[in-house]
Design a protein around this motif. Structure first.
Motif, short mmCIF file in Angstrom:
data_model
loop_
_atom_site.label_atom_id
_atom_site.label_comp_id
_atom_site.label_asym_id
_atom_site.label_seq_id
_atom_site.Cartn_x
_atom_site.Cartn_y
_atom_site.Cartn_z
N UNK A 140 0.83 -1.21 0.00
CA UNK A 140 0.00 0.00 0.00
C UNK A 140 0.86 1.25 0.00
N UNK A 141 0.26 2.36 -0.41
CA UNK A 141 0.98 3.63 -0.40
C UNK A 141 1.38 3.98 1.03
N UNK A 142 2.60 4.47 1.24
CA UNK A 142 3.04 4.86 2.58
C UNK A 142 2.09 5.92 3.16
N UNK A 143 1.91 5.87 4.47
CA UNK A 143 0.95 6.77 5.13
C UNK A 143 1.31 8.23 4.92
N UNK A 144 2.60 8.53 4.88
CA UNK A 144 2.99 9.94 4.72
C UNK A 144 2.52 10.52 3.39
N UNK A 145 2.28 9.65 2.40
CA UNK A 145 1.81 10.11 1.09
C UNK A 145 0.30 10.00 0.93
N UNK A 146 -0.32 9.09 1.66
CA UNK A 146 -1.74 8.82 1.45
C UNK A 146 -2.67 9.44 2.49
N UNK A 147 -2.17 9.67 3.69
CA UNK A 147 -3.03 10.20 4.76
C UNK A 147 -3.45 11.64 4.47
N UNK A 148 -4.67 11.97 4.88
CA UNK A 148 -5.20 13.31 4.63
C UNK A 148 -4.34 14.39 5.26
N UNK A 149 -3.74 14.07 6.40
CA UNK A 149 -2.89 15.04 7.08
C UNK A 149 -1.41 14.75 6.89
N UNK A 150 -1.09 13.93 5.88
CA UNK A 150 0.30 13.55 5.62
C UNK A 150 1.04 14.60 4.82
N UNK A 151 2.34 14.45 4.78
CA UNK A 151 3.18 15.41 4.07
C UNK A 151 2.93 15.47 2.59
N UNK A 152 2.53 14.35 1.98
CA UNK A 152 2.33 14.31 0.54
C UNK A 152 1.21 15.21 0.07
N UNK A 153 0.04 15.08 0.67
CA UNK A 153 -1.10 15.88 0.25
C UNK A 153 -0.93 17.35 0.64
N UNK A 154 -0.30 17.60 1.75
CA UNK A 154 -0.02 18.99 2.14
C UNK A 154 0.93 19.64 1.13
N UNK A 155 1.94 18.91 0.74
CA UNK A 155 2.90 19.45 -0.22
C UNK A 155 2.25 19.66 -1.59
N UNK A 156 1.37 18.76 -1.97
CA UNK A 156 0.67 18.91 -3.26
C UNK A 156 -0.09 20.23 -3.30
N UNK A 157 -0.79 20.58 -2.21
CA UNK A 157 -1.55 21.82 -2.16
C UNK A 157 -0.63 23.03 -2.28
N UNK A 158 0.50 22.97 -1.61
CA UNK A 158 1.46 24.08 -1.68
C UNK A 158 2.07 24.18 -3.07
N UNK A 159 2.38 23.04 -3.68
CA UNK A 159 2.97 23.05 -5.02
C UNK A 159 1.97 23.58 -6.05
N UNK A 160 0.70 23.23 -5.88
CA UNK A 160 -0.33 23.71 -6.79
C UNK A 160 -0.41 25.23 -6.77
N UNK A 161 -0.37 25.79 -5.58
CA UNK A 161 -0.40 27.26 -5.45
C UNK A 161 0.88 27.86 -6.03
#
Length: 305
Positions: free
Chosen positions: A10-31
């Motif tokens: 499965x995808x590592x939690x840091x990339x898949x969790x709603x409060x993980x670093x992956x999704x947070x970074x994606x939002x920042x990169x999008x902006x």
């Protein structure tokens, strides 16, 4: 290169969790990439470097490079590699890379530094003798750029725009061993030098994906070929011994025949274990074993006639 089923991890939690670093970074990169005028530099991605990502990739590929099957744990660092480059594409100056996939588990692979980082390499070819291989390995010779870095050629010159699923419109030239079985594209000749070659179709044309992958991943760089050769020579020595035992058994008519054949069959089982996915260069060894097992079956069939 060998097919690996990514769905087993499965995808590592840091990339898949709603409060993980992956999704947070994606939002920042999008902006970051939406800013007008655009930033000149790529976003400083970090989420993909998380410890749980490196561990998940290590376990998925058994501590081997996804591209060359070298066991990197023995002496060199592992790069968490982006199959689709995150910060730009070598083939297109106007493409800012697949930034929206920078923390996507399905875009990450473990790579040794020589497959991932571009530098001058000396490559072997299928007609080199062992002496020529040694000479090339010892010389500085003519080098050519090798290593993927930000290369991502496509077969039709089409690359996805931001936040579009590239799998729906792209035809990648490079092989990702978690999406495509490399066995259908790469060929291991039964020659003295352990090079890998493109599969050739009935019209004599090389597989373009294999050609691009071998060149860009530098899969025939001298040091890698040398490492593969050392393992293959040991494997071939075992094959020769099994062949001699089986041939000797065919000449016997007493109970020793059954004993000798059992020894040969046990030897083949041992070879099969060495081709397991957890072993270095298992794709090459599997090809060697497949050819020998076909020979062994022919030997048995001839004896039964």
């Amino acid at each position: 290169m060998r097919y690996v089923d990514r769905s087993t991890r499965p995808a590592p939690e840091s990339l898949s969790a709603a409060d993980g670093g992956g999704l947070k970074e994606y939002a920042k990169a999008k902006a970051y990439y939406a800013k007008v005028p655009p930033h000149k530099k790529a976003y400083p991605f970090k989420a993909y470097k998380a410890d749980d990502v490196a561990l998940a990739l290590r376990n998925l590929f058994h501590g081997k490079c996804a591209y060359c099957e070298l066991r990197y744990e023995g002496g060199q660092p592992m790069d968490v590699e982006h199959y689709r480059p995150k910060g730009g594409i070598q083939e297109r100056d106007d493409h800012r890379g697949y930034w929206w996939l920078a923390a996507d588990w399905n875009n990450l692979l473990p790579s040794c530094i020589d497959c991932n980082r571009r530098r001058g390499q000396i490559s072997a070819d299928a007609v080199m003798t062992l002496a020529q291989l040694e000479a090339a390995f010892a010389s500085i010779g003519d080098t050519e750029p090798g290593g993927k870095q930000d290369a991502f050629p496509t077969l039709d010159g089409v690359w996805a725009d931001p936040e579009i699923d590239p799998n729906t419109i792209e035809s990648p030239a490079l092989i990702d061993p978690t999406r495509t079985d490399p066995k259908n594209h790469l060929h291991w000749p039964q020659a003295d030098v352990s090079v890998v070659l493109p599969v050739v179709d009935l019209l004599g044309s090389e597989c373009p994906r294999a050609t691009a992958s071998i060149l860009i991943y530098a899969l025939n760089r001298i040091g890698l070929v040398q490492s593969r050769l050392e393992i293959r020579q040991s494997f071939d020595a075992q094959i020769r011994l099994i062949r001699e035992v089986a041939t000797a058994a065919m000449e016997l008519v007493d109970p020793r025949r059954e004993i000798f054949m059992k020894i040969a069959e046990d030897g083949i089982l041992s070879l099969r274990r060495q081709t397991g996915i957890e072993h270095a260069f298992s794709a090459m060894l599997s090809a060697r074993l497949e050819a020998f097992e076909a020979e062994f079956s022919t030997l048995l069939e001839a004896e039964l006639i």
